[in-house]
Structures are given as structure tokens and as C-alpha cells.
Motif scaffolding. Structure first.
Motif, short mmCIF file in Angstrom:
data_model
loop_
_atom_site.label_atom_id
_atom_site.label_comp_id
_atom_site.label_asym_id
_atom_site.label_seq_id
_atom_site.Cartn_x
_atom_site.Cartn_y
_atom_site.Cartn_z
N ILE A 1 0.85 -1.20 0.00
CA ILE A 1 0.00 0.00 0.00
C ILE A 1 0.88 1.25 0.00
O ILE A 1 0.67 2.18 -0.78
CB ILE A 1 -0.95 0.01 1.22
N THR B 1 -7.04 -0.20 7.09
CA THR B 1 -6.64 1.13 6.62
C THR B 1 -7.64 2.22 7.02
O THR B 1 -8.78 1.94 7.39
CB THR B 1 -6.58 1.15 5.08
N VAL C 1 -6.12 2.38 -2.21
CA VAL C 1 -4.88 2.24 -2.98
C VAL C 1 -4.81 0.93 -3.78
O VAL C 1 -4.54 0.92 -4.97
CB VAL C 1 -3.65 2.37 -2.05
N HIS D 1 1.00 3.85 -3.04
CA HIS D 1 0.54 5.20 -2.67
C HIS D 1 1.62 6.22 -3.07
O HIS D 1 1.33 7.29 -3.62
CB HIS D 1 0.27 5.22 -1.16
N LYS E 1 1.94 6.63 -6.88
CA LYS E 1 0.84 7.47 -7.39
C LYS E 1 1.14 8.95 -7.20
O LYS E 1 0.61 9.79 -7.91
CB LYS E 1 -0.47 7.13 -6.65
N ARG E 2 1.99 9.24 -6.20
CA ARG E 2 2.38 10.64 -5.96
C ARG E 2 3.64 11.01 -6.74
O ARG E 2 4.25 12.04 -6.50
CB ARG E 2 2.59 10.88 -4.46
N GLU F 1 -8.95 6.65 3.09
CA GLU F 1 -8.12 7.04 1.95
C GLU F 1 -7.13 5.94 1.56
O GLU F 1 -7.04 5.55 0.38
CB GLU F 1 -7.34 8.34 2.27
N ALA F 2 -6.42 5.40 2.54
CA ALA F 2 -5.43 4.36 2.24
C ALA F 2 -6.10 3.09 1.72
O ALA F 2 -5.48 2.30 1.00
CB ALA F 2 -4.59 4.06 3.48
#
Ligand code: PLP
Length: 401
Positions: free
Chosen positions: A120, A269, A276, A124, A127-128, A272-273
Motif C-alpha cells: 500500500i 486502513t 490504494v 501510494h 501514485k504521488r 483514503e489508504a
């Protein structure tokens, strides 16, 4: 069992011949357990203040857990994660609602729960736009034995025989808020930490380091992951250890006590998490199967109870006081019923634990100079007093040895 029982010598001989030499076992064969008590093959009774390393937290063979597993095993044991089963879905709902409010991935062990958390964190970060995401932990953290979790376990990750580790892991000195702040930056995917280090010898993280971890993650856009594999499911006197800290993680991992003796882990999670991972990103054939999920629901039915959790805090305080009164005990660390007993200089903790086993008390030694006590959350005061008296007697004889 239809075959004739092996005597202890035969047992040792076969173990030596057929099992890989990864464990040094204590010379005792256990055959039965009930609540805080276990019995060896000779019928000798022991107080279990280790509970299979914080696994049998509702006591051995808790009737609700046994019944839930027995009933489910007689109906449906396994269909895989390609289909729906009710215990898994109910357990995910219960875990999410009782913690971070997002999604759950089930595993079969603690280390696998951490593998999910690591995936995760890395996804995550990607993705950033982070090409080489990093995960930061504290020195002496223990996160497991599979390669991702192992790479996040600084002490074991140094073993040249197991090299190479996964790239992208770094550690900072334990409880060092400034070092943690300095280590978290643009390429940080996550900070992965134990709120109380268990395998290292029971060392709680201070508030400053916890707050620094939360703040640094927020500033960097990284995830804060709490490994609650040892501290979770009531062990510290709240369902999760984070509830007694000033911070809330984005992801938490659980295992050990969750199945009441059966193997199950979970990565839980925040909302938000939880978004992912997508289909194909992760999986497990066995995980979250109906029998272990039914057992875990029964465990949470016992542990997720305000009166029991208060009792864990009260009994933890009673045990701590009794230990602190003993000659040879320097300090008692930890929270609830997760206690590390720091012994006076010169006391051989391994010899003391071996003596305690002889006397009928099971504990272990996570580091030299420390006894670790992880009794069932259901332990009673008489059993606590009995354990303290056994430790007192063993300490006394350690001085005269
Ligand atoms: N994380 C912590 C904090 C642990 O204490 C442990 C086991 O002791 C693990 C992870 C690994 O769990 P498992 O042995 O179920 O893989």
C-alpha cells in the motif's frame, strides 16, 4: 490419536532429524490448555504468562472461540477469495468500524499483514510520483520474517547470510524524534513502527516520537503505519495501542491474538489508504477463510468489551506493582498486560526463565536482562499473585546459585 504416543526422547530425536533447525525449543511437550493454564505430557500444570507470544490472549481454548471454529469447520472450511463468505465480511466490518474506518486485507500471519501495508505504502507513493519510495522504521523494530517485513526489521536485515534485502528501507535510532523528522522527506512512502516494541524487550515509544512521526508523515504526504501485531486486540488495555497515544495511524496491522490461537492477520486502513490497492495488486489463497474468520469474530466478541479492557489495565497495574516490589527487578516497562521486566545487573534472564519453567511459569526472554510477560487478558488476580510469587522465589534462588 490412534498411534502410540511418542515418549519425550523419541519426540526430541524426530524433531532433531526432521525439523529445520530454526528454533531452540525448551524441553517440554505441551498437550492441553485451558484459560491461563497448560499441561505437559506428564500432567504437570503451568501458568502460561506468554500465551504462545501473545496469541492465546483470551486464554487457551476459550469456549466461544472453540465453538465458533468447531461449528464453522463442520459446515464450510474453505472456498478461496474468489467467492463470498459471511464470516470474512462480518470480520472486516467489525475491524474497520472498531479502528480506522477503511478497508481490510486478510492474511495468514503478522509478517504477511505487513507485506500488504508495504505494498500500500509503495503504490501510494508511486501514485504521488515518487520513483524510489522509502519506508522508515526505528532501530530494533521487529516486523516479520518475509523479505519485505524483514527489510523493515533493521537488526535482522543486517544478516549477510540473508542478503540482499529489498531496497528502500532505512532506520533511525529508537525513540529519536529529531532523527525521524530528518529521515522523512520527499521520497518517504511511509513510517512503519511498533507503538511498543515487543521482540526488542517491551519498549514503548514516547509521545514526542509518535507526534513527530505523525507530523512528518502529514508534511511529506506519507502514510503512518502502526504494526499492532503484538500490541493489538486488547493487549495494552485498549483494543488498539494507538488509542492510548496522541496519534492515529493511516494503516494498522494485526495478527497474533486476532485468531485466538488460529492463524489470521489483517491490514486495516483509513478510508483514503483503503483505496490504494486494486484487483490483482495482492492476494492470498487461504486468507480470511471461514474458520479463522469465525474464530476472530468470537475473539473480538470477548475482547472488544469495555469491562474486559478496564480489567486488563487494572490487572496490568497489579502485576506491575507486584513485580516492582521484588528484589532483583529494576524496572517494569510496557502497558496493560504487555510487560518487560528489567532485571538487576548480573541476573541471567535465560537461566531465570528456565528455572521459572521448572517451577511451572511460562515467560520468555526477548533480550538479555529482560523477562517478557504476556499473560491472557482473562488472567485473574490469584494467578497474578501466584506468578509473582514464583518469580520472587526464582529471583531469590538466582542470587544463591
Ligand atoms: N510484527 C510484530 C510487532 C511482531 O511482534 C511479530 C511477531 O512476533 C510480527 C510482526 C511477525 O508476525 P508473524 O510471526 O505472525 O509473522
Amino acid at each position: 490419536m490412534s498411534e502410540t504416543r511418542l515418549d519425550f526422547e523419541q519426540l526430541q530425536e524426530l524433531e532433531e532429524r526432521y525439523l529445520m533447525r530454526t528454533y531452540k525449543r525448551a524441553p517440554v511437550e505441551f498437550v492441553r490448555g485451558e484459560g491461563t493454564l497448560v499441561w505437559d505430557a506428564e500432567g504437570k500444570e503451568y501458568l502460561d504468562f506468554l500465551t504462545g507470544i501473545s496469541v492465546c490472549s483470551v486464554g487457551h481454548c476459550h469456549p466461544a472461540v472453540v465453538e465458533a471454529a468447531r461449528e464453522q469447520a463442520g459446515r464450510l472450511m474453505h472456498v478461496s477469495n474468489l467467492f463470498y463468505t459471511e464470516p470474512m465480511v462480518r470480520l472486516a466490518e467489525r475491524l474497520s468500524e472498531a479502528s480506522l474506518g477503511g478497508r481490510v486485507f486478510f492474511s495468514n500471519s503478522g509478517t504477511e499483514a505487513n507485506e500488504c501495508a508495504i505494498k500500500i505504502a509503495r503504490k501510494h507513493a508511486h501514485k504521488r510520483g515518487i520513483g524510489k519510495p522509502e519506508i522508515v522504521s526505528f532501530a530494533r523494530d521487529f516486523h516479520g520474517r518475509t523479505y519485505g517485513a524483514l527489510s523493515a526489521t533493521p537488526k535482522l536485515a543486517e544478516d549477510p547470510a540473508m542478503a540482499p534485502m529489498l531496497p528502500g528501507f532505512r532506520s533511525v535510532p529508537f525513540d529519536d524524534a529529531a532523527a525521524l523528522r530528518a529521515a522523512v522527506g520527499e521520497s518517504t512512502a511511509a513510517v512503519l513502527i511498533e507503538p511498543i516494541q515487543g521482540e526488542a524487550g517491551v519498549y514503548p515509544l514516547g509521545e514526542e516520537a509518535l507526534l513527530a512521526a505523525r507530523q512528518a508523515c502529514d508534511e511529506a504526504g506519507a502514510l503512518l503505519i502502526f504494526d499492532e501485531i503484538q500490541t493489538g486486540v486488547g493487549r495494552t488495555g485498549s483494543l488498539w495501542a494507538y488509542e492510548q497515544t496522541p496519534v492515529r495511524p493511516d494503516v494498522l496491522t494485526s495478527a497474533k491474538a486476532l485468531g485466538g490461537g488460529l492463524p489470521i492477520g489483517a491490514c486495516v486502513t483509513s478510508p483514503e489508504a483503503g483505496e490504494v490497492l486494486e484487483p490483482g495488486d495482492h492476494g492470498s489463497t487461504f486468507a480470511g477463510g471461514p474458520v479463522v474468520a469465525a474464530a476472530a469474530l468470537a475473539v473480538l466478541g470477548v475482547v472488544d468489551d469495555a469491562a474486559l479492557l478496564r480489567q486488563v489495565r487494572d490487572h496490568g497495574a497489579t502485576l506491575r506493582e507486584a513485580l516492582l516490589a521484588l528484589d532483583g527487578v529494576e524496572e517494569v516497562r510496557g502497558r496493560g498486560l504487555m510487560l518487560g521486566v528489567g532485571l538487576a545487573e548480573g541476573i541471567d534472564a535465560a537461566a531465570l526463565a528456565a528455572d521459572l519453567l521448572e517451577r511451572g511459569l511460562i515467560v520468555n526472554v526477548p533480550e538479555s536482562g529482560t523477562l517478557r510477560l504476556l499473560p491472557p487478558l482473562t488472567v485473574d488476580v490469584a494467578q497474578i499473585e501466584r506468578a509473582a510469587a514464583l518469580i520472587a522465589a526464582a529471583l531469590l534462588s538466582s542470587y544463591t546459585r
